[in-house]
Enzyme design. Structure first.
Site, short mmCIF file in Angstrom:
data_model
loop_
_atom_site.label_atom_id
_atom_site.label_comp_id
_atom_site.label_asym_id
_atom_site.label_seq_id
_atom_site.Cartn_x
_atom_site.Cartn_y
_atom_site.Cartn_z
CD GLU A 13 -3.57 3.60 -4.66
OE1 GLU A 13 -2.37 3.30 -4.74
OE2 GLU A 13 -4.48 2.75 -4.65
CG HIS A 48 -4.02 -0.37 -6.25
ND1 HIS A 48 -4.32 0.24 -5.07
CD2 HIS A 48 -4.02 -1.72 -5.97
CE1 HIS A 48 -4.49 -0.67 -4.13
NE2 HIS A 48 -4.32 -1.87 -4.65
NE ARG A 64 -4.30 -1.49 0.43
CZ ARG A 64 -4.47 -2.55 -0.36
NH1 ARG A 64 -3.61 -2.82 -1.32
NH2 ARG A 64 -5.52 -3.33 -0.21
P1 NAP Z 1 -0.76 -11.55 4.62
O1 NAP Z 1 -0.54 -12.97 4.24
O2 NAP Z 1 -1.63 -11.25 5.79
O3 NAP Z 1 0.67 -10.88 4.83
C1 NAP Z 1 0.81 -9.64 5.46
C2 NAP Z 1 2.24 -9.53 5.92
O4 NAP Z 1 2.40 -8.26 6.56
C3 NAP Z 1 2.65 -10.60 6.90
O5 NAP Z 1 3.83 -11.15 6.46
C4 NAP Z 1 2.88 -9.82 8.18
O6 NAP Z 1 3.96 -10.47 8.83
C5 NAP Z 1 3.29 -8.46 7.65
N1 NAP Z 1 3.16 -7.43 8.65
C6 NAP Z 1 2.04 -7.02 9.28
N2 NAP Z 1 2.35 -6.06 10.19
C7 NAP Z 1 3.68 -5.87 10.11
C8 NAP Z 1 4.60 -5.03 10.78
N3 NAP Z 1 4.19 -4.19 11.74
N4 NAP Z 1 5.90 -5.09 10.44
C9 NAP Z 1 6.30 -5.95 9.47
N5 NAP Z 1 5.49 -6.79 8.79
C10 NAP Z 1 4.20 -6.74 9.12
O7 NAP Z 1 -1.38 -10.74 3.40
P2 NAP Z 1 -1.09 -10.91 1.84
O8 NAP Z 1 -2.20 -11.69 1.24
O9 NAP Z 1 0.31 -11.37 1.64
O10 NAP Z 1 -1.26 -9.38 1.37
C11 NAP Z 1 -0.32 -8.42 1.82
C12 NAP Z 1 -0.75 -7.02 1.41
O11 NAP Z 1 -0.60 -6.85 0.01
C13 NAP Z 1 -2.24 -6.69 1.66
O12 NAP Z 1 -2.48 -6.31 2.99
C14 NAP Z 1 -2.48 -5.57 0.69
O13 NAP Z 1 -2.27 -4.32 1.32
C15 NAP Z 1 -1.43 -5.77 -0.40
N6 NAP Z 1 -2.03 -6.12 -1.69
C16 NAP Z 1 -1.86 -5.27 -2.76
C17 NAP Z 1 -2.42 -5.59 -3.99
C18 NAP Z 1 -2.22 -4.70 -5.18
O14 NAP Z 1 -3.06 -4.68 -6.07
N7 NAP Z 1 -1.10 -3.99 -5.27
C19 NAP Z 1 -3.20 -6.73 -4.15
C20 NAP Z 1 -3.37 -7.56 -3.04
C21 NAP Z 1 -2.78 -7.25 -1.82
P3 NAP Z 1 3.90 -10.86 10.39
O15 NAP Z 1 2.48 -11.17 10.71
O16 NAP Z 1 4.82 -11.98 10.52
O17 NAP Z 1 4.41 -9.62 11.00
#
Ligand code: NAP
Length: 314
Positions: free
Chosen positions: A262, A280, A233
């Site tokens: 954005e 995005h 994000r």
């Molecule tokens: P996920 O499996 O829940 O992964 C989120 C990650 O964030 C986990 O590894 C978590 O690690 C880490 N995290 C959370 N708080 C943190 C902190 N304070 N410091 C460091 N790491 C932290 O989710 P996902 O499915 O991989 O998706 C991740 C993100 O990608 C979404 O939340 C979304 O914002 C973004 N996304 C973007 C698009 C796009 O179109 N560009 C599409 C889909 C998703 P720990 O729990 O181990 O800390």
């Protein structure tokens, strides 16, 4: 279920709209002059809210819909939903994890390749017929570069797998070390991860803790040859610091699918040739958007049939 009122906040996918209107009493917020004018007439009918990364569910929206039972976001990120308010009111929240992981990870690698190999610029070079005058200047190699991933979740892990296939040594930072991460090196803080990486990929969720977690210290640790890729994000990166570092060449380049405000893009960012921007579109393929629609519908049907949710956030 045809009588159940469902409010969609934004036109996200026509297939999803069709599926919702075939099953529920669908209201499209964009057909009304404002949320207030919609809620004055229809607030009591709404039992489900379908939102996305553009228009989510803030406290005012949730409070204005007295019969709301479930908020379903057409995204995996739920930073646009007031989770505290939903928890207080006993409202369920669902998202669309896993089905979009491959597409977002693919785009992260595509952006890295685009920045290092200058693919958009060399495309422009050929199409504007400059190739006839001289060969394109040398670019930089991507394979084998040290990749540091902020957030080794579903998408972060998929990026790690792809980077490893390019011969890139992978390191990561998350709130905790992952026993399943095998050979990937864990760094308990982001500046150390950045100092030991040539490419820093932002793949964590946006929360109060991660807002601007990629700051000047991190950018300077990555250094003038380093590249930042952001598919998480926009607000996870301190964007004015990022732009300043790119302009002053304290950072080598950036590939950004998401931006802080954005769809507004700063003029400085647009003018930089070491930056590749996408609007995005991480999960925006026909195949994945259909899968996201199906999962969202399945969550709503499970809820209204009293069955366990498939992708519960709350
Ligand atoms: P996920 O499996 O829940 O992964 C989120 C990650 O964030 C986990 O590894 C978590 O690690 C880490 N995290 C959370 N708080 C943190 C902190 N304070 N410091 C460091 N790491 C932290 O989710 P996902 O499915 O991989 O998706 C991740 C993100 O990608 C979404 O939340 C979304 O914002 C973004 N996304 C973007 C698009 C796009 O179109 N560009 C599409 C889909 C998703 P720990 O729990 O181990 O800390």
């Amino acid at each position: 279920m045809e009588s159940i009122g469902v409010l969609m906040t934004y036109p996200m996918n026509t297939n999803l709209e069709e599926q919702l209107s075939n099953r529920f009493n669908l209201f499209k917020l964009w057909n009304y002059p404002s949320f207030q004018s919609f809620s004055e007439t229809h607030a009591n009918s709404i039992r489900a809210l379908v939102c996305n990364t553009k228009i989510g569910a803030d406290a005012n929206t949730i409070d204005s819909l007295p019969n709301l039972e479930i908020v379903s976001t057409y995204s995996v990120g739920f930073d646009k939903i007031d989770l505290k308010k939903c928890r207080e009111k006993g409202i369920c929240v669902t998202n669309t994890p896993d089905v979009l992981t491959d597409d977002v990870a693919d785009l992260a690698i595509a952006l890295a390749l685009a920045v290092f190999r200058k693919i958009p610029m060399s495309d422009g070079y050929v199409k504007s017929e400059l190739w006839k005058c001289s060969d394109y200047p040398l670019t930089s190699k991507f394979s084998g570069k040290a990749v540091g991933i902020v957030g080794l979740g579903r998408i972060g892990s998929a990026i790690a797998k792809r980077a490893a296939a390019f011969g890139c040594p992978v390191s990561y930072h998350s709130r905790s070390e992952k026993p399943e991460a095998g050979s990937y090196k864990y760094y308990p803080n982001i500046p150390d991860l950045a100092a030991n990486s040539q490419i820093l990929v932002v793949a964590c969720a946006l929360t109060d803790e991660t807002r601007h977690i990629v700051n000047r210290e991190v950018i300077d640790a990555l250094g003038p040859k380093g590249v930042i890729i952001n598919i998480g994000r926009g607000p996870i990166i301190d964007q004015p610091e990022l732009v300043a570092a790119l302009v002053e060449r304290r950072l080598g380049g950036a590939g950004l699918d998401v931006l802080e405000n954005e769809p507004d893009v700063s003029e400085e960012l647009i003018g930089l040739e070491n930056v590749v921007l996408t609007p995005h579109i991480g999960s925006d393929t026909v195949e994945t958007c259909n899968d996201m629609s199906d999962l969202l519908i399945a969550n709503l049907e499970a809820h209204f049939n009293g069955k366990p949710l498939l992708a519960p956030v709350l």
